[in-house]
Each structure stands twice: as structure tokens, then as C-alpha cells.
Design an enzyme around this catalytic site. Structure first.
Site, short mmCIF file in Angstrom:
data_model
loop_
_atom_site.label_atom_id
_atom_site.label_comp_id
_atom_site.label_asym_id
_atom_site.label_seq_id
_atom_site.Cartn_x
_atom_site.Cartn_y
_atom_site.Cartn_z
N ARG A 128 5.56 -48.93 1.16
CA ARG A 128 5.38 -49.30 2.58
C ARG A 128 6.28 -48.54 3.54
NH1 ARG A 128 4.92 -54.36 0.27
NH2 ARG A 128 2.74 -54.95 0.06
N LYS A 173 3.82 -37.44 13.90
CA LYS A 173 2.43 -37.59 13.43
C LYS A 173 2.37 -37.04 12.02
CE LYS A 173 -0.55 -37.00 17.45
NZ LYS A 173 -1.67 -36.17 17.93
N LYS A 231 8.25 -30.79 23.87
CA LYS A 231 7.44 -31.73 23.09
C LYS A 231 8.15 -33.08 22.95
CE LYS A 231 4.53 -32.70 19.20
NZ LYS A 231 3.81 -32.29 18.00
N GLU A 285 0.27 -41.48 21.64
CA GLU A 285 -0.83 -40.77 22.29
C GLU A 285 -1.84 -41.69 22.97
OE1 GLU A 285 -2.15 -37.25 20.23
OE2 GLU A 285 -4.03 -37.23 21.35
N ARG A 315 0.53 -37.59 25.88
CA ARG A 315 0.66 -36.76 24.68
C ARG A 315 -0.62 -35.97 24.39
NH1 ARG A 315 3.50 -38.28 18.82
NH2 ARG A 315 3.10 -36.26 17.90
N ASN A 326 -2.99 -31.23 23.54
CA ASN A 326 -4.21 -30.69 22.95
C ASN A 326 -4.86 -29.62 23.83
OD1 ASN A 326 -4.19 -32.27 20.58
ND2 ASN A 326 -4.87 -34.02 21.78
N HIS A 340 -7.15 -27.02 22.49
CA HIS A 340 -7.64 -27.51 21.20
C HIS A 340 -9.09 -27.99 21.25
CE1 HIS A 340 -3.45 -27.15 20.26
NE2 HIS A 340 -3.61 -27.57 19.02
N HIS A 389 -10.99 -26.19 18.47
CA HIS A 389 -11.57 -26.86 17.30
C HIS A 389 -13.02 -26.45 17.07
CE1 HIS A 389 -8.39 -30.30 17.52
NE2 HIS A 389 -7.97 -29.29 16.79
N HIS A 399 -5.24 -21.51 12.98
CA HIS A 399 -5.37 -22.57 13.99
C HIS A 399 -4.82 -22.12 15.36
CE1 HIS A 399 -5.12 -26.46 15.93
NE2 HIS A 399 -3.82 -26.27 16.09
N1 LIG Z 1 1.89 -33.50 12.79
C1 LIG Z 1 1.70 -32.79 13.86
O1 LIG Z 1 2.04 -33.19 14.97
C2 LIG Z 1 1.08 -31.44 13.72
C3 LIG Z 1 1.08 -30.57 14.79
C4 LIG Z 1 0.54 -29.30 14.61
C5 LIG Z 1 0.03 -28.93 13.38
N2 LIG Z 1 0.04 -29.82 12.36
C6 LIG Z 1 -0.48 -29.44 11.04
O2 LIG Z 1 0.28 -28.36 10.55
C7 LIG Z 1 -0.52 -27.56 9.69
C8 LIG Z 1 -0.35 -26.12 10.05
O3 LIG Z 1 1.00 -25.77 9.86
P1 LIG Z 1 1.43 -24.26 9.58
O4 LIG Z 1 0.83 -23.39 10.59
O5 LIG Z 1 2.90 -24.27 9.39
O6 LIG Z 1 0.64 -23.92 8.24
P2 LIG Z 1 1.10 -23.92 6.69
O7 LIG Z 1 1.97 -25.06 6.39
O8 LIG Z 1 -0.16 -23.77 5.92
O9 LIG Z 1 1.94 -22.57 6.59
C9 LIG Z 1 1.30 -21.33 6.78
C10 LIG Z 1 1.57 -20.39 5.60
O10 LIG Z 1 2.90 -19.90 5.69
C11 LIG Z 1 3.59 -20.12 4.45
N3 LIG Z 1 5.01 -20.23 4.79
C12 LIG Z 1 5.69 -21.31 5.18
N4 LIG Z 1 6.95 -20.97 5.50
C13 LIG Z 1 7.07 -19.65 5.27
C14 LIG Z 1 8.13 -18.72 5.42
N5 LIG Z 1 9.32 -19.10 5.91
N6 LIG Z 1 7.91 -17.43 5.08
C15 LIG Z 1 6.67 -17.01 4.64
N7 LIG Z 1 5.64 -17.86 4.49
C16 LIG Z 1 5.84 -19.16 4.81
C17 LIG Z 1 2.94 -21.35 3.91
O11 LIG Z 1 3.19 -21.50 2.54
C18 LIG Z 1 1.48 -21.06 4.24
O12 LIG Z 1 0.92 -20.17 3.32
C19 LIG Z 1 -1.95 -28.06 9.84
O13 LIG Z 1 -2.28 -28.81 8.71
C20 LIG Z 1 -1.89 -28.93 11.07
O14 LIG Z 1 -2.83 -29.98 11.03
C21 LIG Z 1 0.57 -31.05 12.50
ZN LIG Z 2 -2.39 -27.13 17.34
#
Ligand SMILES: NC(=O)c1ccc[n+]([C@@H]2O[C@H](COP(=O)([O-])OP(=O)(O)OC[C@H]3O[C@@H](n4cnc5c(N)ncnc54)[C@H](O)[C@@H]3O)[C@@H](O)[C@H]2O)c1
Ligand SMILES: [Zn+2]
Length: 348
Positions: free
Chosen positions: A112, A134, A214, A224, A228, A232, A235, A239, A252
């Protein structure tokens, strides 16, 4: 007859985000670092020199958005049960947003809810995903449809990790930074117009400003209900682009960059933004080699795809429109004819 369960309470979920070379972390509890093979290969040995814990475990899940799913969640949970983690144990998310979202989610449900720390290693996760609590994972119905709000206990942002990040991934993070500046902070935007992010000091300052922006928004609207949603920006259109290209063509952040250009067109059309301001935003995106054009093959089908976005209530589309630079309007009152006219500007 009725029974009242009184749950009114003030919960202080505040936490600190440290932006600097990572300090020594001492944890008097059982800890698991959740990461993937790529990040572990590049940076785990360095991180391990910084962490002292009562017991320390490493849990790896495969790298990639397609693994942000129940199967990986189960892998992590299984490992926690095997190692007899309890409610005082702690998880550390060590990787990009995928690892951060998933580790946060597991922390929110394991017995939990247990504590977790974020150590984001991509620019996008440092400025965006690791801030605000999030968490989420994907399923066959779509992205981030399952999750919880679960704030970390602490976030350590060390720009050093970014030295190994591929250029495109770096750019994708810049897109989210531009997003925050355009909607909330004109001065920050002006700084970005000339900033040289290859300079570590400047990069660190930019990360700080983005995180602060942020954090301010999240502090005003954690769950949100309103403001917040402005994060987006780009986005709603982005999307659809990701969806049309089956998540294969663009990262993305790249889709969001094009989405911001599209949102700006709508803003210009509605008199919220000048052509000159829209051009300035586009120029900053181009500076980081982000895409700013897209060929829409079928305008009607692009429009219909807006309704797949979970942020749009069934019959209305929510648009986040910049008001000049540094301001933002959230509206679901745009006329279809205006949106279609904007989409036609991008018609192939
Ligand atoms: N929770 C939130 O508020 C929020 C906000 C924005 C995005 N997200 C989520 O985040 C994700 C995208 O995150 P991302 O862009 O970091 O993608 P990711 O976590 O897939 O990382 C991108 C790539 O870079 C690699 N990588 C990570 N650190 C590295 C480093 N220091 N050197 C070389 N390679 C490295 C990873 O292994 C991966 O292959 C999505 O799933 C999205 O939904 C969440
Ligand atoms: Zn985004």
C-alpha cells in the site's frame, strides 16, 4: 443512520530536489535500485560509490517504453517479496522516465505504498518526469492509463549522467523545457533563445529553472484539476502525431515539438499569439534540431484521433494555447472550423 469517516487532514508531501553532482546517500533501511541494463552499464558503478544502505539490491528490467507494463511491474514486485522488503524499505529509480514512472508506481502499491527516491538520468526525466509525483504504466488500451500520484522522498539530479545521452534524446528533453518556458516563464524563454546547453554550468541552470517552473505549477495543482494541465502544451497535437506514426518515427519530445508549432498556429489564429512570437518558439526548437514540420495526410482523421486522448472528455478537445510567450490558456471551446483550418496548413 449514517457514519462519517473523517479524513480531512493536512499531509505534507514536500520534498527536495537536489541539482548538483550527486552527494553521498546514506539509508538506514533495505533499498533496491531499479534500473535497466543500459543505464546500469553506463552509470551504476558510479552510483554505487555514493550509496550506503543496510541492504542493497539491484533490480533490472528491460530497456524501453514497451516494457513499461504490468510484466515489468510484476518482476519488480516479485523481487521485493523475495527479498522480504517491508513498509520501511525504499526504492530508488535509476534511469529515464520509463524507470521513474514504473518504480514510482510499484512504490505506490507495494504494501500500500513505500518510499522512493528518483535519480533521473535523461534530460526529459530530470526536468519533467521525475518532478511532480505522477507515476504510470501502459497497457493495451494506451499509455499511462494506470498509475497513481505518489511523490518521491527526494530527487537527485546530476547533469553528469547526461554526458552519455544520445543527441536526439537530449533534444527531446529540450522540447519539454521549451514547453514550460513558453507557457509559464518569458524570461526563461528569452534565456533559452541564446543559451549554450553544451556548457555544463548553463545546462545546470536551465535544468534548475525548468524544475522550478514545474514545481511551482505542481505546488498549485498537484492532482491536475486545472493549471497543471497547461504542461500538456504541444501534447494534444503531439499525441496524435505519435499515434499516426505508431510511436516509431518520433521520440515523444520530438512529437511535442511539432505539437507546439501546431498549437501556436491555433493561438495565432485566435489572436492569442503574434506571428513573431510563434517564429521565436520555432527558432528555439530548430536550434536543438527538433522537428517543426509534419505532413498531415488526412485532416479529418487527424481531428478524430484527438478524441483518443484521455485528457479530452468524450466530445470536447482540450487545447493548451500559449498566450504570447509566458502565458497560457486552457480551453475546450475551440471551434472545429478553426482547428481544421490550422490542420490544413500542415496538409501534405
Ligand atoms: N511522470 C511524469 O510526470 C512524466 C512526465 C513526462 C514523461 N513521463 C514518462 O517518461 C517516459 C519517457 O522518459 P525518457 O524520455 O527518459 O525515456 P526512457 O526512460 O525510455 O529513456 C530514453 C533512453 O535513454 C536511455 N538512457 C537513460 N539514461 C541514459 C544516459 N544517462 N545515457 C544514455 N542513455 C540513457 C534509456 O535506457 C532509454 O533507452 C515515458 O514513459 C513518459 O510517459 C512521465
Ligand atoms: Zn511530454
Amino acid at each position: 443512520m449514517k457514519v462519517n469517516i473523517s479524513l480531512k487532514k493536512v499531509i505534507d508531501n514536500s520534498y527536495d530536489i537536489e541539482i548538483d553532482a550527486i552527494s553521498n546517500i546514506e539509508l538506514d533501511t533495505k533499498v533496491a535500485i531499479v534500473t535497466n541494463p543500459k543505464v546500469a552499464g553506463l552509470h551504476l558503478s558510479y552510483l554505487l560509490t555514493k550509496i550506503k544502505a543496510k541492504e542493497l539490491y539491484i533490480i533490472t528490467v528491460p530497456d524501453g517504453e514497451e516494457y513499461k507494463n504490468q510484466q515489468s511491474v510484476d518482476t519488480i514486485l516479485e523481487s521485493l517479496f523475495n527479498h522480504r522488503f517491508n513498509r520501511k524499505s525504499l526504492l530508488i529509480a535509476f534511469g529515464g522516465g520509463v524507470i521513474g514512472d514504473m518504480t514510482g508506481y510499484v512504490s505506490s502499491i507495494y504494501q500500500r505504498g513505500i518510499d522512493f527516491i528518483q535519480i533521473p538520468t535523461t534530460l526529459l526525466s530530470q526536468v519533467d518526469a521525475s518532478v511532480g509525483g505522477k507515476t504510470g504504466m501502459n497497457n493495451s488500451y494506451g499509455k499511462n492509463l494506470i498509475g497513481a500520484f505518489h511523490q518521491p522522498k527526494k530527487v537527485y539530479i546530476d547533469p553528469y549522467f547526461l554526458t552519455t545521452l544520445p543527441k536526439r534524446e537530449f533534444g527531446a528533453g529540450v522540447a519539454e523545457i521549451v514547453k514550460m518556458a513558453v507557457t509559464f516563464n518569458k524570461e526563461f524563454f528569452e534565456f533559452l533563445q541564446t543559451a549554450d546547453l553544451s556548457d555544463t554550468k548553463i545546462l545546470q541552470e536551465v535544468i534548475k529553472q525548468a524544475v522550478q517552473t514545474k514545481a511551482d505549477v505542481v505546488a498549485k495543482d498537484e492532482k491536475e484539476h486545472g493549471l497543471r494541465a497547461a504542461l500538456n502544451y504541444g501534447h494534444t497535437f503531439g499525441h496524435v502525431i505519435e499515434n499516426e506514426t505508431a510511436y516509431k518515427t518520433y521520440l515523444h519530445g520530438e512529437a511535442v515539438a511539432i505539437g507546439m508549432v501546431m498549437a501556436n498556429r491555433l493561438s495565432c489564429r485566435l489572436g492569442l499569439m503574434s506571428e513573431d512570437e510563434a517564429k521565436k518558439v520555432e527558432d528555439v526548437l530548430k536550434k536543438y534540431n527538433l522537428p517543426t514540420t509534419y505532413n498531415i495526410k488526412d485532416v479529418e482523421s487527424f481531428y478524430e484521433t484527438f478524441f483518443l486522448d484521455k485528457k479530452s472528455a468524450d466530445t470536447k478537445i482540450t487545447f493548451i494555447l500559449p498566450k504570447g510567450i509566458g502565458g497560457v490558456v486552457i480551453t475546450d471551446e475551440c471551434k472545429k472550423s478553426d482547428v481544421i483550418s490550422v490542420l490544413k496548413e500542415f496538409e501534405a
